[in-house]
Scaffold this motif. Structure first.
Motif, short mmCIF file in Angstrom:
data_model
loop_
_atom_site.label_atom_id
_atom_site.label_comp_id
_atom_site.label_asym_id
_atom_site.label_seq_id
_atom_site.Cartn_x
_atom_site.Cartn_y
_atom_site.Cartn_z
N CYS A 1 -36.51 22.67 15.28
CA CYS A 1 -36.19 22.84 13.87
C CYS A 1 -37.37 22.31 13.08
CB CYS A 1 -34.92 22.09 13.51
SG CYS A 1 -34.50 22.09 11.75
N ALA A 2 -38.08 23.20 12.40
CA ALA A 2 -39.25 22.82 11.62
C ALA A 2 -38.97 23.09 10.15
CB ALA A 2 -40.47 23.60 12.08
N VAL B 1 -36.03 22.94 0.73
CA VAL B 1 -36.81 22.96 1.96
C VAL B 1 -36.31 24.12 2.81
CG1 VAL B 1 -35.24 21.33 3.09
CG2 VAL B 1 -37.57 21.62 3.96
N GLN B 2 -37.22 24.77 3.47
CA GLN B 2 -36.85 25.86 4.38
C GLN B 2 -36.90 25.33 5.81
OE1 GLN B 2 -39.75 28.87 3.23
NE2 GLN B 2 -38.17 30.00 2.12
N LEU B 3 -35.83 25.55 6.52
CA LEU B 3 -35.75 25.15 7.91
C LEU B 3 -35.83 26.39 8.79
CD1 LEU B 3 -32.85 22.53 7.77
CD2 LEU B 3 -35.31 22.13 7.63
N VAL B 4 -36.60 26.29 9.85
CA VAL B 4 -36.77 27.41 10.77
C VAL B 4 -36.46 26.93 12.17
CG1 VAL B 4 -38.33 29.14 11.70
CG2 VAL B 4 -38.52 28.45 9.30
N GLU B 5 -35.44 27.54 12.80
CA GLU B 5 -35.08 27.22 14.17
C GLU B 5 -35.79 28.19 15.12
OE1 GLU B 5 -31.14 26.79 11.76
OE2 GLU B 5 -32.80 28.20 11.91
N SER B 6 -36.07 27.71 16.29
CA SER B 6 -36.65 28.56 17.33
C SER B 6 -36.27 27.99 18.69
CB SER B 6 -38.17 28.63 17.18
OG SER B 6 -38.75 27.35 17.31
N GLY B 7 -36.52 28.79 19.72
CA GLY B 7 -36.29 28.32 21.08
C GLY B 7 -35.05 28.85 21.75
N GLY B 8 -34.25 29.60 21.01
CA GLY B 8 -33.06 30.18 21.63
C GLY B 8 -33.41 31.30 22.59
N GLY B 9 -32.40 31.78 23.29
CA GLY B 9 -32.64 32.87 24.24
C GLY B 9 -31.50 33.01 25.20
N ASN C 1 -43.51 17.05 12.63
CA ASN C 1 -42.58 17.41 11.56
C ASN C 1 -41.46 18.30 12.08
OD1 ASN C 1 -41.86 17.12 8.85
ND2 ASN C 1 -42.92 18.99 8.23
N THR C 2 -40.95 17.97 13.26
CA THR C 2 -40.00 18.83 13.96
C THR C 2 -38.89 18.00 14.59
OG1 THR C 2 -41.76 20.44 14.44
CG2 THR C 2 -39.75 20.57 15.78
N VAL C 3 -37.68 18.56 14.59
CA VAL C 3 -36.54 17.98 15.29
C VAL C 3 -36.16 18.91 16.43
CG1 VAL C 3 -34.11 17.32 15.08
CG2 VAL C 3 -35.72 16.73 13.26
N TYR C 4 -35.87 18.33 17.59
CA TYR C 4 -35.57 19.11 18.78
C TYR C 4 -34.13 18.90 19.24
CZ TYR C 4 -40.67 19.23 19.09
OH TYR C 4 -42.00 19.40 18.82
N LEU C 5 -33.63 19.89 19.96
CA LEU C 5 -32.37 19.75 20.68
C LEU C 5 -32.61 20.22 22.11
CD1 LEU C 5 -29.33 19.02 20.44
CD2 LEU C 5 -28.91 21.48 20.16
N GLN C 6 -32.64 19.28 23.01
CA GLN C 6 -32.78 19.59 24.43
C GLN C 6 -31.40 19.82 25.01
OE1 GLN C 6 -35.65 19.90 26.42
NE2 GLN C 6 -34.20 20.62 27.98
N MET C 7 -31.19 20.97 25.61
CA MET C 7 -29.88 21.34 26.15
C MET C 7 -30.02 21.57 27.65
SD MET C 7 -28.54 23.90 23.15
CE MET C 7 -29.68 25.19 23.59
N ASN C 8 -29.32 20.77 28.43
CA ASN C 8 -29.36 20.87 29.88
C ASN C 8 -28.00 21.25 30.44
OD1 ASN C 8 -32.08 19.96 29.84
ND2 ASN C 8 -31.41 17.83 29.91
N ILE D 1 -24.62 30.71 18.00
CA ILE D 1 -25.80 30.62 17.15
C ILE D 1 -25.95 29.15 16.78
CG2 ILE D 1 -26.92 31.33 15.01
CD1 ILE D 1 -25.23 33.86 15.09
N TYR D 2 -27.13 28.62 16.98
CA TYR D 2 -27.40 27.22 16.70
C TYR D 2 -28.20 27.11 15.39
CZ TYR D 2 -25.58 25.83 21.22
OH TYR D 2 -24.75 25.59 22.29
N TYR D 3 -27.74 26.23 14.53
CA TYR D 3 -28.36 26.02 13.22
C TYR D 3 -28.77 24.56 13.07
CZ TYR D 3 -25.70 30.27 11.99
OH TYR D 3 -25.16 31.54 11.95
N CYS D 4 -29.84 24.34 12.30
CA CYS D 4 -30.14 22.98 11.89
C CYS D 4 -29.92 22.84 10.39
CB CYS D 4 -31.55 22.54 12.30
SG CYS D 4 -32.90 23.46 11.56
#
Length: 115
Positions: free
Chosen positions: A22-23, A2-10, A78-85, A94-97
């Motif tokens: 993480c999709a 399975v290929q995992l793709v993270e997004s949302g960093g910045g 089909n996505t897992v999230y990480l909410q960071m406050n 660097i954040y990985y799933c």
């Protein structure tokens, strides 16, 4: 596999928030059937576990991050999230799933918190 793709960093200022996603793609089995963990690696430091979520939605966190970070999953997307406050400069990494069925990792997404 399975290929995992993270997004949302910045880049964000201290005290700000980000939500990472993480999709999964390329697998006949949905990420919904996999336990998923978020990890991070800062320069010069080993990769560390941030949070995990089971297929049943049970969550666990690194003790130092409890109360600021929240892991969740949206099975419809089909996505897992990480909410960071309340982000701090020491959250810069660097954040990985990772999923626990095939052991696949994503390519990572950079989070930079400025002071």
């Amino acid at each position: 596999q399975v290929q995992l793709v993270e997004s949302g960093g910045g880049l964000v200022q201290a005290g700000g928030s980000l939500r990472l996603s993480c999709a999964a793609s390329g697998s006949i089995m949905s990420i919904n059937y996999m336990g998923v963990g978020w990890y991070r690696q800062a320069p010069g430091k080993p990769r560390e576990l941030v949070a995990r979520i089971t297929t049943h939605g049970r969550t666990s966190y690194a003790d130092s991050l409890k109360g600021r970070f929240t892991i969740s999953r949206d099975n419809a997307k089909n996505t897992v999230y990480l909410q960071m406050n309340s982000l701090k400069p020491e959250d810069t990494a660097i954040y990985y799933c990772n999923e626990d069925l095939y052991g696949s990792w994503g390519q990572g997404t950079q989070v930079t918190v400025s002071s």
